[in-house]
Design a protein around this motif. Structure first.
Motif, PDB file in Angstrom:
ATOM      1  N   ALA A 301       0.703  -1.194   0.084  1.00 38.20           N
ATOM      2  CA  ALA A 301       0.157  -0.114  -0.074  1.00 38.20           C
ATOM      3  C   ALA A 301       0.708   1.311   0.049  1.00 38.20           C
ATOM      4  CB  ALA A 301      -0.983   0.113   1.079  1.00 38.20           C
ATOM      5  N   GLU A 302       1.857   1.277   0.692  1.00 37.33           N
ATOM      6  CA  GLU A 302       2.996   2.295   0.640  1.00 37.33           C
ATOM      7  C   GLU A 302       3.380   2.490  -0.394  1.00 37.33           C
ATOM      8  OE1 GLU A 302       3.481   4.715   3.211  1.00 37.33           O
ATOM      9  OE2 GLU A 302       1.971   3.805   4.307  1.00 37.33           O
ATOM     10  N   VAL A 303       3.839   1.497  -1.288  1.00 34.84           N
ATOM     11  CA  VAL A 303       4.348   1.659  -2.724  1.00 34.84           C
ATOM     12  C   VAL A 303       3.337   2.400  -3.590  1.00 34.84           C
ATOM     13  CG1 VAL A 303       4.977   0.555  -4.881  1.00 34.84           C
ATOM     14  CG2 VAL A 303       5.703  -0.421  -2.555  1.00 34.84           C
ATOM     15  N   LEU A 304       2.257   1.959  -3.396  1.00 35.71           N
ATOM     16  CA  LEU A 304       1.109   2.878  -4.331  1.00 35.71           C
ATOM     17  C   LEU A 304       0.969   4.247  -3.837  1.00 35.71           C
ATOM     18  CD1 LEU A 304      -1.586  -0.067  -4.769  1.00 35.71           C
ATOM     19  CD2 LEU A 304       0.166   0.550  -6.225  1.00 35.71           C
ATOM     20  N   LYS A 305       1.158   4.636  -2.600  1.00 34.51           N
ATOM     21  CA  LYS A 305       0.960   5.858  -2.229  1.00 34.51           C
ATOM     22  C   LYS A 305       2.058   6.638  -2.553  1.00 34.51           C
ATOM     23  CE  LYS A 305      -1.178   4.863   2.197  1.00 34.51           C
ATOM     24  NZ  LYS A 305      -1.039   4.821   3.885  1.00 34.51           N
ATOM     25  N   PHE A 306       3.359   5.926  -2.750  1.00 32.79           N
ATOM     26  CA  PHE A 306       4.548   6.755  -3.306  1.00 32.79           C
ATOM     27  C   PHE A 306       4.267   7.145  -4.809  1.00 32.79           C
ATOM     28  CE2 PHE A 306       8.528   6.303  -5.708  1.00 32.79           C
ATOM     29  CZ  PHE A 306       9.186   7.218  -5.177  1.00 32.79           C
ATOM     30  N   PHE A 307       3.938   6.089  -5.714  1.00 32.74           N
ATOM     31  CA  PHE A 307       3.622   6.346  -6.946  1.00 32.74           C
ATOM     32  C   PHE A 307       2.615   7.284  -7.301  1.00 32.74           C
ATOM     33  CE2 PHE A 307       6.744   2.670  -7.480  1.00 32.74           C
ATOM     34  CZ  PHE A 307       7.500   3.245  -8.277  1.00 32.74           C
ATOM     35  N   ASP A 308       1.632   7.295  -6.544  1.00 30.67           N
ATOM     36  CA  ASP A 308       0.515   8.207  -6.589  1.00 30.67           C
ATOM     37  C   ASP A 308       1.132   9.372  -6.436  1.00 30.67           C
ATOM     38  OD1 ASP A 308      -2.622   8.604  -6.751  1.00 30.67           O
ATOM     39  OD2 ASP A 308      -2.286   9.510  -4.770  1.00 30.67           O
ATOM     40  N   TRP A 309       1.804   9.696  -5.264  1.00 30.92           N
ATOM     41  CA  TRP A 309       2.338  11.263  -5.192  1.00 30.92           C
ATOM     42  C   TRP A 309       3.099  11.522  -6.148  1.00 30.92           C
ATOM     43  CZ3 TRP A 309       7.221  13.086  -4.773  1.00 30.92           C
ATOM     44  CH2 TRP A 309       7.336  14.252  -4.301  1.00 30.92           C
ATOM     45  N   ALA A 310       3.948  10.565  -6.708  1.00 28.11           N
ATOM     46  CA  ALA A 310       5.079  11.052  -7.820  1.00 28.11           C
ATOM     47  C   ALA A 310       4.158  11.339  -8.876  1.00 28.11           C
ATOM     48  CB  ALA A 310       5.950  10.037  -7.997  1.00 28.11           C
ATOM     49  N   PHE A 311       3.054  10.740  -9.568  1.00 24.12           N
ATOM     50  CA  PHE A 311       2.331  10.995 -10.669  1.00 24.12           C
ATOM     51  C   PHE A 311       1.719  12.421 -10.616  1.00 24.12           C
ATOM     52  CE2 PHE A 311       1.376   6.222 -11.614  1.00 24.12           C
ATOM     53  CZ  PHE A 311       2.589   6.134 -12.267  1.00 24.12           C
ATOM     54  N   LYS A 312       1.199  12.758  -9.042  1.00 19.26           N
ATOM     55  CA  LYS A 312       0.751  13.950  -9.111  1.00 19.26           C
ATOM     56  C   LYS A 312       1.741  15.147  -8.875  1.00 19.26           C
ATOM     57  CE  LYS A 312      -3.253  12.097  -6.641  1.00 19.26           C
ATOM     58  NZ  LYS A 312      -3.997  11.778  -5.564  1.00 19.26           N
ATOM     59  N   ASN A 313       2.800  14.751  -8.023  1.00 18.27           N
ATOM     60  CA  ASN A 313       3.651  16.030  -7.616  1.00 18.27           C
ATOM     61  C   ASN A 313       5.161  16.020  -8.378  1.00 18.27           C
ATOM     62  OD1 ASN A 313       2.116  17.031  -5.339  1.00 18.27           O
ATOM     63  ND2 ASN A 313       2.272  14.827  -5.166  1.00 18.27           N
ATOM     64  N   GLY A 314       5.210  14.909  -9.157  1.00 17.78           N
ATOM     65  CA  GLY A 314       6.651  14.813  -9.685  1.00 17.78           C
ATOM     66  C   GLY A 314       7.092  14.906 -10.988  1.00 17.78           C
ATOM     67  N   LYS A 315       6.051  15.704 -11.731  1.00 18.49           N
ATOM     68  CA  LYS A 315       6.109  15.840 -13.277  1.00 18.49           C
ATOM     69  C   LYS A 315       7.327  16.963 -13.727  1.00 18.49           C
ATOM     70  CE  LYS A 315       1.076  15.301 -14.892  1.00 18.49           C
ATOM     71  NZ  LYS A 315       0.920  14.860 -13.403  1.00 18.49           N
ATOM     72  N   GLN A 316       7.509  18.034 -12.793  1.00 20.52           N
ATOM     73  CA  GLN A 316       8.467  18.977 -13.274  1.00 20.52           C
ATOM     74  C   GLN A 316       9.912  18.293 -12.945  1.00 20.52           C
ATOM     75  OE1 GLN A 316       7.992  21.863 -14.958  1.00 20.52           O
ATOM     76  NE2 GLN A 316      10.269  21.431 -15.076  1.00 20.52           N
ATOM     77  N   MET A 317       9.765  17.711 -11.818  1.00 19.90           N
ATOM     78  CA  MET A 317      11.037  16.843 -11.408  1.00 19.90           C
ATOM     79  C   MET A 317      11.635  15.917 -12.660  1.00 19.90           C
ATOM     80  SD  MET A 317      10.278  15.820  -7.559  1.00 19.90           S
ATOM     81  CE  MET A 317       8.963  16.528  -6.716  1.00 19.90           C
ATOM     82  N   ALA A 318      10.525  15.073 -13.263  1.00 19.95           N
ATOM     83  CA  ALA A 318      10.878  14.342 -14.256  1.00 19.95           C
ATOM     84  C   ALA A 318      11.577  15.220 -15.457  1.00 19.95           C
ATOM     85  CB  ALA A 318       9.734  13.582 -14.788  1.00 19.95           C
ATOM     86  N   LEU A 319      10.793  16.481 -15.830  1.00 19.31           N
ATOM     87  CA  LEU A 319      11.180  17.028 -16.815  1.00 19.31           C
ATOM     88  C   LEU A 319      12.606  17.732 -16.695  1.00 19.31           C
ATOM     89  CD1 LEU A 319       7.811  18.940 -17.709  1.00 19.31           C
ATOM     90  CD2 LEU A 319       8.807  17.187 -19.117  1.00 19.31           C
ATOM     91  N   ASP A 320      12.911  18.152 -15.615  1.00 14.28           N
ATOM     92  CA  ASP A 320      14.147  18.557 -15.297  1.00 14.28           C
ATOM     93  C   ASP A 320      15.077  17.637 -15.477  1.00 14.28           C
ATOM     94  OD1 ASP A 320      13.089  21.070 -14.339  1.00 14.28           O
ATOM     95  OD2 ASP A 320      13.116  20.572 -12.261  1.00 14.28           O
ATOM     96  N   LEU A 321      15.155  16.387 -15.370  1.00  9.75           N
ATOM     97  CA  LEU A 321      15.822  15.520 -15.479  1.00  9.75           C
ATOM     98  C   LEU A 321      15.831  14.823 -17.233  1.00  9.75           C
ATOM     99  CD1 LEU A 321      16.140  13.562 -12.138  1.00  9.75           C
ATOM    100  CD2 LEU A 321      17.702  15.094 -13.235  1.00  9.75           C
ATOM    101  N   ASP A 322      14.905  15.464 -17.880  1.00 12.79           N
ATOM    102  CA  ASP A 322      14.688  15.159 -19.228  1.00 12.79           C
ATOM    103  C   ASP A 322      14.080  13.647 -19.278  1.00 12.79           C
ATOM    104  OD1 ASP A 322      15.801  17.077 -21.163  1.00 12.79           O
ATOM    105  OD2 ASP A 322      17.316  16.819 -19.818  1.00 12.79           O
TER     106      ASP A 322
END
Length: 345
Positions: A301-322
């Motif tokens: 359940a914690e894994v899904l919480k992590f990826f749920d957070w990343a999908f919602k909050n991690g877009k710009q971080m991903a773009l910054d790293l191409d």
């Protein structure tokens, strides 16, 4: 800032195989292992997620084959692979699979006098280089793609992955798509028999990047973040529409734009050699593997919480790293169609 972070990632990746992430690993609440391809973005997401929630992540960057082995052995809560597991194997193992991030694999080289984007190459010529049929940098086929450039009479050393690797699967999937001879004689896979007599192996994207940086006249393939991190020149690569393109988040996104993710079981589609003037030809998704009936439901359940957070909050971080973040429509479908199959209660 980005360069400094990637240097930190490089150091962490070396330690991750045996130690997790040093200080982060000591307080880790989630365990995962696998692909080196997405390690830079998983590291950044984990750093920010721990700040936001207090929950840590111990991710071992050991290669896709290692990640598949560890999730099958149930020693981690999730496995990560860039070579998608076939649907029949997912069904047999009682697992689900979903993409987490999209990125590109790039041809990197070490040739005195040539920097980033200063050499052009095509898929068929790359295949001949990696087969050893083109063994010198001044070969007429390379010269014809680079008129006016003074190419040296220097031997080509091929650098490849020594471990089972989703990056290798993606790279050989591409070479198989653009070269019938490669497809017939070498094929695609997480590990292949490299035919060039001057081949040198490296462990992980880190190892390939280090060898290309060290060996004059070498050519290799790595996830783009590792090329940037190590300041290794990349080539312009001709795409399916005949255009020469450079790797970045925009050209990776162009390749993924028309993807039909649910057309195959486990969402394991190939994004190589996609049409489009701006599409980069060697693009892949990195996938997450989890059990439908996990042994440790709380950690799952914690894994899904992590990826749920990343999908919602991690877009710009991903773009910054191409990297290319998944679109909201797709992550919503992953939640409803894939995560719904995981029993965490």
């Amino acid at each position: 800032m980005k360069r400094q972070f990637l240097k930190t990632v490089a150091a962490a990746a070396v330690a991750s195989v045996t130690l997790g992430w040093g200080a982060v690993a000591m307080a880790a609440d989630i365990t995962g292992a696998g692909a080196t391809f997405p390690f830079p973005i998983y590291a950044k997401w984990a750093e920010e997620y721990k700040k936001a929630t207090g929950t840590g992540l111990n991710y071992q960057s050991i290669g896709s084959s290692g990640g598949i082995r560890q999730i099958r052995a149930k020693t981690v809560a999730f496995g990560a692979t860039d070579a998608p597991v076939p649907g029949n194997e997912l069904e047999r193992d009682g697992m689900v699979q979903f993409p987490a991030i999209i990125g590109g694999t790039v041809p990197v080289f070490n040739l005195d006098g040539f920097g980033k984007g200063e050499l052009r190459i095509t898929g068929p010529v790359l295949a001949e280089m990696f087969m050893g049929k083109i063994s010198k940098w001044n070969d007429p086929k390379i010269a014809a793609l680079n008129p006016g450039k003074k190419l040296p009479d220097q031997a080509i050393t091929v650098v490849h992955r020594a471990d089972g690797s989703g990056t290798t699967f993606n790279w050989t999937d591409y070479l198989s798509a653009v070269s019938k001879e490669w497809a017939d004689t070498v094929g695609k896979g997480a590990a292949v028999k490299w035919p060039a007599p001057t081949s040198v192996g490296g462990k992980g994207n880190e190892g390939v990047a280090a060898n290309v940086s060290r060996i004059k006249g070498s050519i290799g393939y790595v996830e783009y973040a590792y090329a940037k991190k190590n300041n290794i020149p990349v080539m312009q690569l001709q795409n399916r529409n005949g255009k020469f393109v450079m790797p970045d988040d925009a050209t990776f996104a162009a390749a993924a734009a028309g993807a039909d993710w649910f057309s195959v079981p486990g969402m394991g589609i190939s994004l190589v050699n996609q049409p489009g003037d701006n599409a980069y030809p060697v693009v892949t998704a990195s996938f997450i593997l989890m059990y439908k009936e996990p042994t440790n439901k709380a950690e799952s359940a914690e894994v899904l919480k992590f990826f749920d957070w990343a999908f919602k909050n991690g877009k710009q971080m991903a773009l910054d790293l191409d990297y290319v973040p998944l679109p909201d429509k797709l992550t919503a479908e992953i939640r409803s169609k894939v995560w719904s199959q995981i029993n965490n209660k």
